[in-house]
Scaffold this active site. Structure first.
Site, PDB file in Angstrom:
ATOM      1  N   CYS A 296     113.411 -35.084 -59.077  1.00  0.00           N
ATOM      2  CA  CYS A 296     112.488 -35.341 -60.185  1.00  0.00           C
ATOM      3  C   CYS A 296     112.660 -36.726 -60.785  1.00  0.00           C
ATOM      4  O   CYS A 296     112.004 -37.070 -61.761  1.00  0.00           O
ATOM      5  CB  CYS A 296     112.648 -34.261 -61.236  1.00  0.00           C
ATOM      6  SG  CYS A 296     112.389 -32.640 -60.498  1.00  0.00           S
TER       7      CYS A 296
ATOM      8  N   HIS B  96     112.411 -36.927 -70.752  1.00  0.00           N
ATOM      9  CA  HIS B  96     112.214 -36.149 -69.529  1.00  0.00           C
ATOM     10  C   HIS B  96     111.934 -34.689 -69.873  1.00  0.00           C
ATOM     11  O   HIS B  96     111.200 -34.014 -69.158  1.00  0.00           O
ATOM     12  CB  HIS B  96     113.470 -36.258 -68.660  1.00  0.00           C
ATOM     13  CG  HIS B  96     113.388 -35.487 -67.374  1.00  0.00           C
ATOM     14  ND1 HIS B  96     112.573 -35.874 -66.337  1.00  0.00           N
ATOM     15  CD2 HIS B  96     113.985 -34.335 -66.974  1.00  0.00           C
ATOM     16  CE1 HIS B  96     112.695 -35.006 -65.336  1.00  0.00           C
ATOM     17  NE2 HIS B  96     113.539 -34.058 -65.698  1.00  0.00           N
TER      18      HIS B  96
ATOM     19  N   GLU C 299     119.574 -33.578 -73.168  1.00  0.00           N
ATOM     20  CA  GLU C 299     118.904 -34.874 -73.316  1.00  0.00           C
ATOM     21  C   GLU C 299     118.769 -35.231 -74.795  1.00  0.00           C
ATOM     22  O   GLU C 299     118.990 -36.378 -75.205  1.00  0.00           O
ATOM     23  CB  GLU C 299     117.517 -34.845 -72.663  1.00  0.00           C
ATOM     24  CG  GLU C 299     116.819 -36.205 -72.758  1.00  0.00           C
ATOM     25  CD  GLU C 299     115.423 -36.213 -72.135  1.00  0.00           C
ATOM     26  OE1 GLU C 299     114.911 -35.143 -71.777  1.00  0.00           O
ATOM     27  OE2 GLU C 299     114.860 -37.320 -72.024  1.00  0.00           O
TER      28      GLU C 299
ATOM     29  N   LYS D  20     105.308 -33.389 -71.060  1.00  0.00           N
ATOM     30  CA  LYS D  20     105.258 -32.251 -70.130  1.00  0.00           C
ATOM     31  C   LYS D  20     104.649 -31.008 -70.769  1.00  0.00           C
ATOM     32  O   LYS D  20     104.248 -30.090 -70.070  1.00  0.00           O
ATOM     33  CB  LYS D  20     106.659 -31.947 -69.596  1.00  0.00           C
ATOM     34  CG  LYS D  20     107.150 -32.995 -68.601  1.00  0.00           C
ATOM     35  CD  LYS D  20     108.439 -32.566 -67.913  1.00  0.00           C
ATOM     36  CE  LYS D  20     108.907 -33.562 -66.881  1.00  0.00           C
ATOM     37  NZ  LYS D  20     109.582 -34.742 -67.453  1.00  0.00           N
TER      38      LYS D  20
ATOM     39  N   HIS E 251     105.552 -30.118 -65.208  1.00  0.00           N
ATOM     40  CA  HIS E 251     106.530 -30.996 -64.574  1.00  0.00           C
ATOM     41  C   HIS E 251     106.048 -31.416 -63.181  1.00  0.00           C
ATOM     42  O   HIS E 251     106.005 -30.601 -62.272  1.00  0.00           O
ATOM     43  CB  HIS E 251     107.874 -30.264 -64.493  1.00  0.00           C
ATOM     44  CG  HIS E 251     109.015 -31.125 -64.047  1.00  0.00           C
ATOM     45  ND1 HIS E 251     108.870 -32.468 -63.779  1.00  0.00           N
ATOM     46  CD2 HIS E 251     110.315 -30.830 -63.836  1.00  0.00           C
ATOM     47  CE1 HIS E 251     110.040 -32.958 -63.404  1.00  0.00           C
ATOM     48  NE2 HIS E 251     110.935 -31.993 -63.434  1.00  0.00           N
TER      49      HIS E 251
ATOM     50  N   PHE F 196     117.653 -33.012 -60.147  1.00  0.00           N
ATOM     51  CA  PHE F 196     118.706 -32.272 -59.440  1.00  0.00           C
ATOM     52  C   PHE F 196     119.470 -33.253 -58.529  1.00  0.00           C
ATOM     53  O   PHE F 196     118.859 -34.027 -57.804  1.00  0.00           O
ATOM     54  CB  PHE F 196     118.116 -31.199 -58.522  1.00  0.00           C
ATOM     55  CG  PHE F 196     117.597 -29.973 -59.237  1.00  0.00           C
ATOM     56  CD1 PHE F 196     117.640 -29.859 -60.630  1.00  0.00           C
ATOM     57  CD2 PHE F 196     117.073 -28.910 -58.512  1.00  0.00           C
ATOM     58  CE1 PHE F 196     117.159 -28.726 -61.272  1.00  0.00           C
ATOM     59  CE2 PHE F 196     116.592 -27.767 -59.148  1.00  0.00           C
ATOM     60  CZ  PHE F 196     116.637 -27.676 -60.526  1.00  0.00           C
TER      61      PHE F 196
END
Ligand SMILES: *[C@@H]1O[C@H](CO)[C@@H](O)[C@H](O)[C@H]1NC(C)=O
Length: 429
Positions: free
Chosen positions: A191, A332, A343, A363, A368, A427
């Site tokens: 991502c 994010h 975050e 988002k 996403h 990831f």
């Protein structure tokens, strides 16, 4: 992980930076978007600012009875804001283009059109490159081809199969269509892909490998298999299948996971004087870029958020900017319980002295977009600068405990935005 930092008003700032004598300055001269909000930059921005949500129920997921049956798909059709592959994808590329490649071609074409950059000489072509990535390429092609091969053997495997699934072929088509013969590179970092593509292009130009780069990410993998996989990784929200538009709720107390989406974002980056000399419309400057890895776990960030903190600090250092100069952070934040909290803690640590900071996660509106997310969100961060408007965090009804920033809940906010940061995490990163 990474961030980009951008600032408008470069015309008042022609002095050369001294901390890196050989570093060239990089500006943005074109943008392109294909998202669940629609096709086209203006169309996307209007919908985002109006609070429109692109998440819907998806029949093929409902049929499979999967835990999550919703997502953000790109609507196809001939109406304004719909994706029409016959309009965007040249004939020669059509059979060879799976959806993630089609979206990339479309987003790149928009950015090329906006920038009005067209190589005229051999040297122009050689100095123009592409960095374009995807994370999962075309799972549908892999599955259907495997199915045909198992049933009918070799003859049923298309000669186009491999070119349709290679991650770097989005960039390959873009370079062929536009005659770009400079660096042609492809990040595939889950991502973070879209953000890394932009950062790589920024480095190529500032280092002198190219003068112009088209950079971005694209994704189209909302398949039952991918949904099953992300469900098993316990990453998706599964409680909102009857009410898709409230499912993606970054920073909200009742957030339950992310929603898969598809699309692409493309940015034209250009060396400052190259852009000035040809009278290009300059959207903003890319001031800096920072990246880091957690070295911790495949899917979970460390609870203290040190990786996220490190890469924001690295981007600020690279930009020679202080935390107090930043006006807007496009987070994010995917709407997962753990990811958003970590975050948020990292943003609060980096910006604790900055009382004017605005934060939002777009988002809530888009879901996403995985490998495209970093590119799409960098574009929203650039548009925030261009329009002096911070886009909203949709569905933020109750800010979670310990979240003490201005997250721009539900409605866009008009304010001066000179410097923005776009965060991306993935990831394995
Ligand atoms: C970095 O920023 C500071 C503060 O704005 C400025 O004084 C300094 O000259 C900058 N350094 C470089 C190398 O541009």
């Amino acid at each position: 992980m990474l961030n980009t930092v951008k600032r408008l008003k470069i015309e008042n700032n022609h002095h050369v930076r001294h901390y890196s004598q050989h570093r060239r300055r990089v500006v943005v001269t074109g943008l392109g978007l294909v998202t669940p909000l629609g096709v086209g930059v203006e169309h996307n921005w209007k919908r985002l600012i109006e609070g429109y949500c692109g998440i819907t129920s998806i029949d093929r997921l409902v049929k499979e009875n999967l835990p999550s049956t919703i997502g953000g798909i790109v609507r196809r059709g001939k109406e304004d804001g719909e994706f029409d592959s016959e309009r965007w994808v040249p004939k020669d590329s059509r059979g060879l283009s799976s959806p993630f490649i089609e979206y990339a071609i479309c987003a790149a074409q928009q950015a090329v059109d906006a920038s009005r950059w067209k190589p005229k000489t051999e040297e122009d072509s050689d100095r123009t490159g592409v960095t374009f990535g995807s994370s999962l390429s075309s799972l549908d092609d892999i599955l259907s081809t495997h199915d045909q091969y198992s049933k009918h053997g070799l003859r049923k495997v298309s000669p186009y199969f491999i070119p349709r699934i290679l991650n770097n072929l989005a960039g390959g088509h873009i370079s062929i269509i536009h005659g770009y013969r400079g660096p042609n590179h492809c990040a595939s970092t889950a991502c973070t892909t879209g953000a890394h593509s932009i950062g790589d292009a920024f480095r190529f130009i500032s280092h002198g490998d190219a003068d112009v780069m088209i950079a971005g990410g694209s994704e189209s993998c909302i398949t039952p298999l991918a949904v099953a996989g992300f469900s098993r990784a316990r990453a998706l929200a599964t409680e909102f299948n009857e009410n898709p538009t409230v499912a993606s709720r970054p920073f909200d107390r009742d957030r339950r996971g992310f929603i898969m989406s598809e699309g692409a974002g493309a940015i034209m980056l250009e060396e400052l004087h190259h852009a000035i000399d040809r009278g290009a419309d300059i959207y903003c400057e890319v001031l800096g870029y920072g990246l880091s890895g957690d070295g911790h776990h495949v899917t979970s960030p460390p609870p203290d958020g040190r990786g996220a903190e490190k890469c924001m600090r690295a981007a600020l250092r690279d930009a020679n900017a202080t935390a107090s100069q930043v006006d807007y952070v496009n987070a994010h934040a995917t709407s997962t319980p753990l990811g958003d909290a970590i975050e948020n803690a990292a943003i609060m640590r980096v910006f604790h002295e900055n009382t004017k900071l605005s934060v939002s996660s777009t988002k809530g509106a888009t879901g996403h977009l995985l490998g495209a997310a970093g590119a799409v969100e960098a574009i929203f961060s650039i548009l925030a600068i261009r329009h002096n408007v911070v886009p909203p965090t949709l569905n933020l009804e109750n800010v979670d405990e310990g979240f003490n920033l201005d997250y721009t809940p539900k409605t866009a906010k008009k304010r001066q935005v000179d410097v923005s940061i776009s965060n991306s995490f993935g990831f394995g990163d």
